[in-house]
Every structure is written in structure tokens, then in C-alpha cells.
Design a protein around this motif. Structure first.
Motif, PDB file in Angstrom:
ATOM      1  N   GLU A 179     -15.159   5.748  29.509  1.00  0.00           N
ATOM      2  CA  GLU A 179     -15.628   6.941  29.221  1.00  0.00           C
ATOM      3  C   GLU A 179     -15.825   7.196  27.783  1.00  0.00           C
ATOM      4  O   GLU A 179     -16.606   7.849  27.494  1.00  0.00           O
ATOM      5  N   TYR A 197     -22.324   0.343  23.005  1.00  0.00           N
ATOM      6  CA  TYR A 197     -21.057   0.327  23.905  1.00  0.00           C
ATOM      7  C   TYR A 197     -20.081  -0.944  23.493  1.00  0.00           C
ATOM      8  O   TYR A 197     -18.942  -0.740  23.563  1.00  0.00           O
ATOM      9  N   SER A 248     -29.929   3.788  31.053  1.00  0.00           N
ATOM     10  CA  SER A 248     -28.447   3.349  30.821  1.00  0.00           C
ATOM     11  C   SER A 248     -27.393   4.263  31.295  1.00  0.00           C
ATOM     12  O   SER A 248     -26.274   3.929  32.127  1.00  0.00           O
ATOM     13  N   ASP A 249     -27.474   5.486  30.994  1.00  0.00           N
ATOM     14  CA  ASP A 249     -26.349   6.303  31.132  1.00  0.00           C
ATOM     15  C   ASP A 249     -26.589   6.558  32.829  1.00  0.00           C
ATOM     16  O   ASP A 249     -24.949   6.709  33.417  1.00  0.00           O
ATOM     17  N   LEU A 302     -17.565   9.381  35.835  1.00  0.00           N
ATOM     18  CA  LEU A 302     -18.344   9.806  34.772  1.00  0.00           C
ATOM     19  C   LEU A 302     -19.142  11.219  35.030  1.00  0.00           C
ATOM     20  O   LEU A 302     -19.940  11.593  33.991  1.00  0.00           O
ATOM     21  N   CYS A 329     -28.210   1.106  23.617  1.00  0.00           N
ATOM     22  CA  CYS A 329     -26.842   1.494  24.389  1.00  0.00           C
ATOM     23  C   CYS A 329     -26.112   0.524  24.459  1.00  0.00           C
ATOM     24  O   CYS A 329     -24.619   0.517  24.575  1.00  0.00           O
ATOM     25  N   ASN A 335     -18.599   5.563  26.815  1.00  0.00           N
ATOM     26  CA  ASN A 335     -19.961   5.929  27.039  1.00  0.00           C
ATOM     27  C   ASN A 335     -20.248   7.334  26.444  1.00  0.00           C
ATOM     28  O   ASN A 335     -21.306   7.606  26.156  1.00  0.00           O
ATOM     29  N   MET A 359     -24.506   4.019  34.341  1.00  0.00           N
ATOM     30  CA  MET A 359     -23.121   3.745  34.517  1.00  0.00           C
ATOM     31  C   MET A 359     -22.409   4.854  35.329  1.00  0.00           C
ATOM     32  O   MET A 359     -21.521   4.692  35.614  1.00  0.00           O
ATOM     33  N   SER A 395     -23.630   8.397  24.153  1.00  0.00           N
ATOM     34  CA  SER A 395     -24.263   9.965  24.334  1.00  0.00           C
ATOM     35  C   SER A 395     -24.127  10.633  23.135  1.00  0.00           C
ATOM     36  O   SER A 395     -25.058  11.459  22.790  1.00  0.00           O
TER      37      SER A 395
END
Length: 265
Positions: free
Chosen positions: A61, A37, A119-120, A131, A33, A64, A123, A68
Motif C-alpha cells: 500500500e 512502484y 494499473s491502480d 487497497l 506506474c 501504491n 492492484m 497515486s
């Protein structure tokens, strides 16, 4: 003497590796990730002229959503393979219940996915609520709980991979956001994407969960063999995720109808 000590240490690490394997896969997911990024920041600035003109939070975003999207493609493809194409969870009375089957590869895939969710959600909380709101936090926490349980106990992995197939909707959702970000909200591509998101969501997050509920009902005698935590997790997680999917599906349907109505006018 130093060489001998080193060899003995390597042997000890190899013996201990099976217990450390899940942690390694989670770490791989987190590092992947981070790499994606950073790469997105560089490549998006070079390849998309609109990226540099976006506000800082929009750029965050954007990057990000690249993470995803790639995670969704990775985990959905391998979920299809493991759940339907491989014989890991195939009906076979001699091998026992599919609920108690796993492999090193299936555990690795789940570990990478845990790394992504860690990770998500980090964030999401760091930039909260830019987000996503608390519904995303709840979704991620439930998903991670199910994944961690499946990794540590090797139980219920087949249902975990079926649930992960819902990630098939993610690329379309992210593409919709990108089209909006670059000023293509009134384009035919945006309308077509909206219809595609509606259909994929209907299949991957509504009909698929109905199949999961049916499968749980049909194999409830096996579900009762799980540990207490696994039993309640198996019953609660799909229900909560199903309700969230219905809530988001209502918003998607409303947005699609609004877009189609505006296009006809």
C-alpha cells in the motif's frame, strides 16, 4: 531491397500513428506506474527506516500510494494548465464549442491517466479488499469510462480535466496514511494534515463539482449535441462521483472533528 522495405514500413507506421497514439499514451502510463512502484520499493527501504518494519501488505500500500501521489501531482498540474491557463478551451465563438476541442497533448495526458487507473484498479482487485472496497472500483470504472470516451471521441475533454482536478486531494490523503503508518498519528503534523485534507476536499471535490454542475447546466444546449453515450455519460458520471465525494467528505469531516477533540483533551 531490405532497406527499401524497412523505409516503406516506417512510413506506413507513421501514417498509422495518429490512430495508435492513444494506445501509446496509455502504455506510457502503465509503464510509468510499474517504474514508480519498483523505484519506491528500492528507495523507500533506503530512505525510511519504518518501511522495512511494516507488514508486507502495508509495504504494498505504501508503494501504491507513491504511484497515486505522483499521478495526482502530474494530472492536477496539467489539468490546471489545460483548463485555465492555455487557450485550448477558452471562450471563442469562432472556434466553436469548447466541448469539441482537443489537442494531441491533451489526449496524451488523458491517456497517461487511463494507464494509471488501469494499473491502480488492477492492484485493487488483485489485493482486494486491502487497497480499497467496491466504492474505489466504481470510482475508477467511471473515471476510466469518461477518460476513454474523451480520448476516442475528442468530446467533453474540458469537463474531464475539471473533474481530474479532484486529484488535488490525493497527496494530502496519502500523507495522512504515511503519518499513521510511521506512528505519528498523535503529532501536530497529523492534525494539521487533517485540516488541510478537509479544506482541499471541500474545494476540489465539493465546490469544484458544484461548479461543474453549474457549467453543465449553463451549456446544456451544447451538451445535447454530444453523442447519446456522451450525453448520458456527461450526466451520470459527475452525479455518481459527486455522491461518492460527499460520502468520503462526511468520513473526513467526522475524522477531523474526532482528531481535534482528542487533541483538545
Amino acid at each position: 531491397m531490405m532497406v527499401t522495405d524497412y523505409q516503406n514500413r516506417v512510413i506506413e507506421l507513421l501514417k498509422e500513428y495518429p490512430s495508435a497514439y492513444p494506445c501509446t499514451s496509455v502504455l506510457c502510463g502503465i509503464l510509468a506506474c510499474k517504474l514508480i512502484y519498483d523505484s519506491s520499493q528500492l528507495l523507500s527501504a533506503m530512505c525510511f527506516k519504518h518501511y522495512g518494519s511494516l507488514p508486507r501488505m502495508k509495504q504494498v500500500e505504501w508503494d501504491n500510494r507513491v504511484i497515486s501521489t505522483l499521478h495526482a501531482v502530474f494530472v492536477a498540474a496539467l489539468s490546471i494548465y489545460l483548463a485555465f491557463w492555455s487557450d485550448l478551451y477558452a471562450d471563442d465563438e469562432q472556434r466553436g464549442s469548447a466541448l469539441f476541442r482537443s489537442s494531441a497533448f491533451s489526449t496524451f495526458v488523458l491517456g497517461v491517466s487511463v494507464g494509471y487507473f488501469i494499473s491502480d484498479i488492477s492492484m485493487i482487485l488483485w489485493f482486494y479488499p486491502a487497497l480499497g472496497g467496491m466504492e474505489y472500483v466504481l470510482h475508477h470504472l467511471l473515471s476510466m469510462s469518461a477518460l476513454v470516451y474523451a480520448i476516442l471521441t475528442k468530446e467533453g475533454q474540458v469537463y474531464t480535466f475539471l473533474a481530474l482536478l479532484s486529484e488535488l486531494t490525493t497527496p494530502g490523503i496519502n500523507l495522512r496514511w504515511y503519518l499513521d503508518a510511521v506512528g505519528m498519528k498523535k503529532s501536530r503534523a497529523y492534525v494539521a494534515n487533517g485540516v488541510a485534507v478537509f479544506l482541499t476536499w471541500l474545494v476540489a471535490r465539493i465546490l469544484l463539482f458544484m461548479y461543474i454542475f453549474y457549467h453543465i447546466y449553463a451549456h446544456f444546449d451544447q451538451i445535447k449535441q454530444l453523442s447519446t453515450i456522451g450525453y448520458y455519460l456527461m450526466l451520470v458520471s459527475p452525479c455518481v462521483l459527486g455522491v461518492l465525494n460527499l460520502m468520503w467528505f462526511a468520513k473526513i469531516t467526522k475524522g477531523m472533528l474526532k482528531t481535534l477533540a482528542a487533541k483538545r483533551d
